[in-house]
Design a protein around this motif. Structure first.
Motif, PDB file in Angstrom:
ATOM      1  N   ASP A 118       0.843  -1.195   0.000  1.00 54.77           N
ATOM      2  CA  ASP A 118       0.000   0.000   0.000  1.00 54.77           C
ATOM      3  C   ASP A 118       0.880   1.247   0.000  1.00 54.77           C
ATOM      4  O   ASP A 118       1.544   1.534   1.000  1.00 54.77           O
TER       5      ASP A 118
ATOM      6  N   GLY B  71      -0.206   4.584  -0.959  1.00 54.78           N
ATOM      7  CA  GLY B  71      -0.829   5.889  -0.773  1.00 54.78           C
ATOM      8  C   GLY B  71      -0.791   6.743  -2.024  1.00 54.78           C
ATOM      9  O   GLY B  71      -0.583   6.251  -3.136  1.00 54.78           O
TER      10      GLY B  71
ATOM     11  N   TRP C  15      -2.015   8.254   3.120  1.00 56.04           N
ATOM     12  CA  TRP C  15      -1.296   6.998   3.242  1.00 56.04           C
ATOM     13  C   TRP C  15      -1.793   6.216   4.456  1.00 56.04           C
ATOM     14  O   TRP C  15      -2.527   6.729   5.294  1.00 56.04           O
ATOM     15  N   ARG C  16      -1.368   4.970   4.528  1.00 59.40           N
ATOM     16  CA  ARG C  16      -1.857   4.043   5.539  1.00 59.40           C
ATOM     17  C   ARG C  16      -0.767   3.673   6.538  1.00 59.40           C
ATOM     18  O   ARG C  16       0.389   3.460   6.159  1.00 59.40           O
ATOM     19  N   ARG C  17      -1.170   3.606   7.816  1.00 59.89           N
ATOM     20  CA  ARG C  17      -0.361   3.008   8.878  1.00 59.89           C
ATOM     21  C   ARG C  17      -1.250   2.024   9.621  1.00 59.89           C
ATOM     22  O   ARG C  17      -2.297   2.418  10.131  1.00 59.89           O
TER      23      ARG C  17
ATOM     24  N   ASN D 226      -4.156  -0.177  10.031  1.00 61.81           N
ATOM     25  CA  ASN D 226      -5.421  -0.151   9.284  1.00 61.81           C
ATOM     26  C   ASN D 226      -5.987   1.256   9.138  1.00 61.81           C
ATOM     27  O   ASN D 226      -7.100   1.431   8.635  1.00 61.81           O
ATOM     28  N   GLN D 227      -5.231   2.261   9.566  1.00 65.85           N
ATOM     29  CA  GLN D 227      -5.704   3.646   9.591  1.00 65.85           C
ATOM     30  C   GLN D 227      -5.113   4.443   8.435  1.00 65.85           C
ATOM     31  O   GLN D 227      -3.915   4.367   8.160  1.00 65.85           O
ATOM     32  N   LEU D 228      -5.973   5.223   7.764  1.00 68.00           N
ATOM     33  CA  LEU D 228      -5.506   6.152   6.751  1.00 68.00           C
ATOM     34  C   LEU D 228      -5.290   7.518   7.374  1.00 68.00           C
ATOM     35  O   LEU D 228      -6.061   7.961   8.232  1.00 68.00           O
TER      36      LEU D 228
ATOM     37  N   ARG E  81      -7.562   1.306   3.050  1.00 66.55           N
ATOM     38  CA  ARG E  81      -6.283   1.093   2.365  1.00 66.55           C
ATOM     39  C   ARG E  81      -6.417   1.534   0.910  1.00 66.55           C
ATOM     40  O   ARG E  81      -7.499   1.867   0.440  1.00 66.55           O
TER      41      ARG E  81
ATOM     42  N   TRP F  74     -10.735   5.679  -1.293  1.00 67.55           N
ATOM     43  CA  TRP F  74     -10.018   4.518  -0.770  1.00 67.55           C
ATOM     44  C   TRP F  74     -10.946   3.321  -0.763  1.00 67.55           C
ATOM     45  O   TRP F  74     -12.138   3.420  -1.065  1.00 67.55           O
TER      46      TRP F  74
ATOM     47  N   ASN G  52     -12.343  -0.113   1.539  1.00 68.65           N
ATOM     48  CA  ASN G  52     -12.475  -0.735   2.859  1.00 68.65           C
ATOM     49  C   ASN G  52     -13.616  -1.737   2.809  1.00 68.65           C
ATOM     50  O   ASN G  52     -14.710  -1.401   2.340  1.00 68.65           O
TER      51      ASN G  52
END
Length: 350
Positions: A243, A245, A259-261, A263-265, A281, A296, A298
């Protein structure tokens, strides 16, 4: 022949008018760009082949897709696939085969014809991960980046520039090398250009953390500044996020990233703390001076937001891409079970 669609979503209100399949052709991994007069140009793949289509009425209709080329072992799927950018005189599509070679196909706008593919990498078979990203200044300059294994068999960000509308490409240039072995080998990098400025975002891999970084060039890619980590947090991960971003520049040259960290954008301005957006994601972002459009996936659905309002679902799908058409409108495209779907988004007036 044009395929009829007419879809519009006002992201400032909770109203959705459905979704439409853009073509009878099956395909995956659509990539889009803006051409002349707010036209939309698209590439998508199926098997070893990739196809081109365009819209001259802001996505209300699209031309029937035409076969551009076919590569034995075309990298396609999971954010991999051909990329597209358009200048006044040409459209360029870049693609990678599983041997690790990067190619360009160029459409001459005057003749309407595609030229034979050009090899961009000057060391054979070094782009085996299959990720590349392409941008243009809209005039005659294109810049492409990719994950490159040359020298030490560790992934680095390399790039090449074309100053003649994609006809020829420069000697390959190192854009970024991680101080800790490699950049993340499984995430799509992003690139955007405005004038002589080029911004590149990628997922790094330093001391076990797979965080997003941005490096910039102010001289058309001749030199790149030290990379800056995006956000204050970190993501320790001994696995592949898959992923990368997305980034966008508004007309004033202000960079926005999504961007994603875990499961959080997160949405971030360059040099500012990250702001949580939603669970999800494979995000994409497009900005104008008036509006921000974020898309995005989900739980098997496509979602959109302006970053300030509750997300709205566009229906089933994955791997969305969104581009600004003008100050108030954007276009979002995505894949759903081998169908290419799309929708016009309309933001608020200010």
């Amino acid at each position: 022949m044009f395929n009829k669609i007419f879809l519009m979503l006002f992201i400032s209100i909770s109203a959705c008018y459905g979704q439409q399949i853009l073509f009878p052709n099956k395909g995956i991994q659509p990539s889009i760009c803006i051409g002349e007069n707010e036209s939309i140009e698209m590439v998508f793949g199926k098997g070893n082949a990739f196809y081109y289509a365009s819209s001259i009425d802001k996505g209300s209709t699209f031309s029937s897709p035409v076969l551009v080329d076919s590569l034995q072992g075309l990298h396609l799927g999971v954010s991999r696939g051909p990329q597209i950018a358009s200048s006044r005189l040409s459209t360029v599509i870049t693609s990678i085969d599983k041997k690790g070679n990067l190619y360009a196909n160029v459409l001459n706008h005057k003749t309407g014809k595609w030229q034979n593919r050009i090899t961009i990498n000057d060391v054979p078979e070094i782009a085996k991960e299959g990720f590349n990203a392409l941008t243009t200044d809209g005039k005659n300059t294109f810049f492409v980046i990719w994950l490159d294994l040359r020298g030490d068999k560790k992934n680095k960000i390399f790039g090449a520039i074309s100053k003649d509308d994609g006809k020829t490409w420069s000697t390959n240039k190192l854009v970024y090398r991680s101080p800790d072995s490699t950049v993340c080998e499984c995430c799509q990098p992003s690139i955007i250009m405005k004038g002589k400025q080029i911004f590149v975002m990628f997922r790094n891999w330093i001391k076990g953390s797979r965080d997003m970084y941005v490096t910039a060039s102010m001289d058309e890619g001749n030199t790149f500044q030290p990379a800056i980590k995006m956000g204050n947090g970190t993501w320790k991960l001994n696995a592949c996020p898959m992923d990368g971003g997305g980034i966008s520049l508004n007309e004033n040259g202000k960079l926005t990233s999504i961007w994603r960290r875990e499961n959080q954008l997160f949405i971030t301005k360059l040099g500012e703390p990250e702001q949580p957006l939603a669970v999800g994601r494979n995000a994409s972002v497009a900005t104008s001076n008036q509006n921000t459009f974020i898309a995005w996936q989900n739980q098997g659905k496509i979602w959109i937001s302006s970053g300030q309002e509750e997300p709205l679902s566009l229906g089933l799908g994955r791997f969305p891409r969104v581009i600004s058409l003008n100050e108030e409108q954007a276009f979002c495209v995505w894949e759903d079970n081998m169908a290419i779907k799309g929708m016009v988004l309309v933001g608020s007036k200010k």
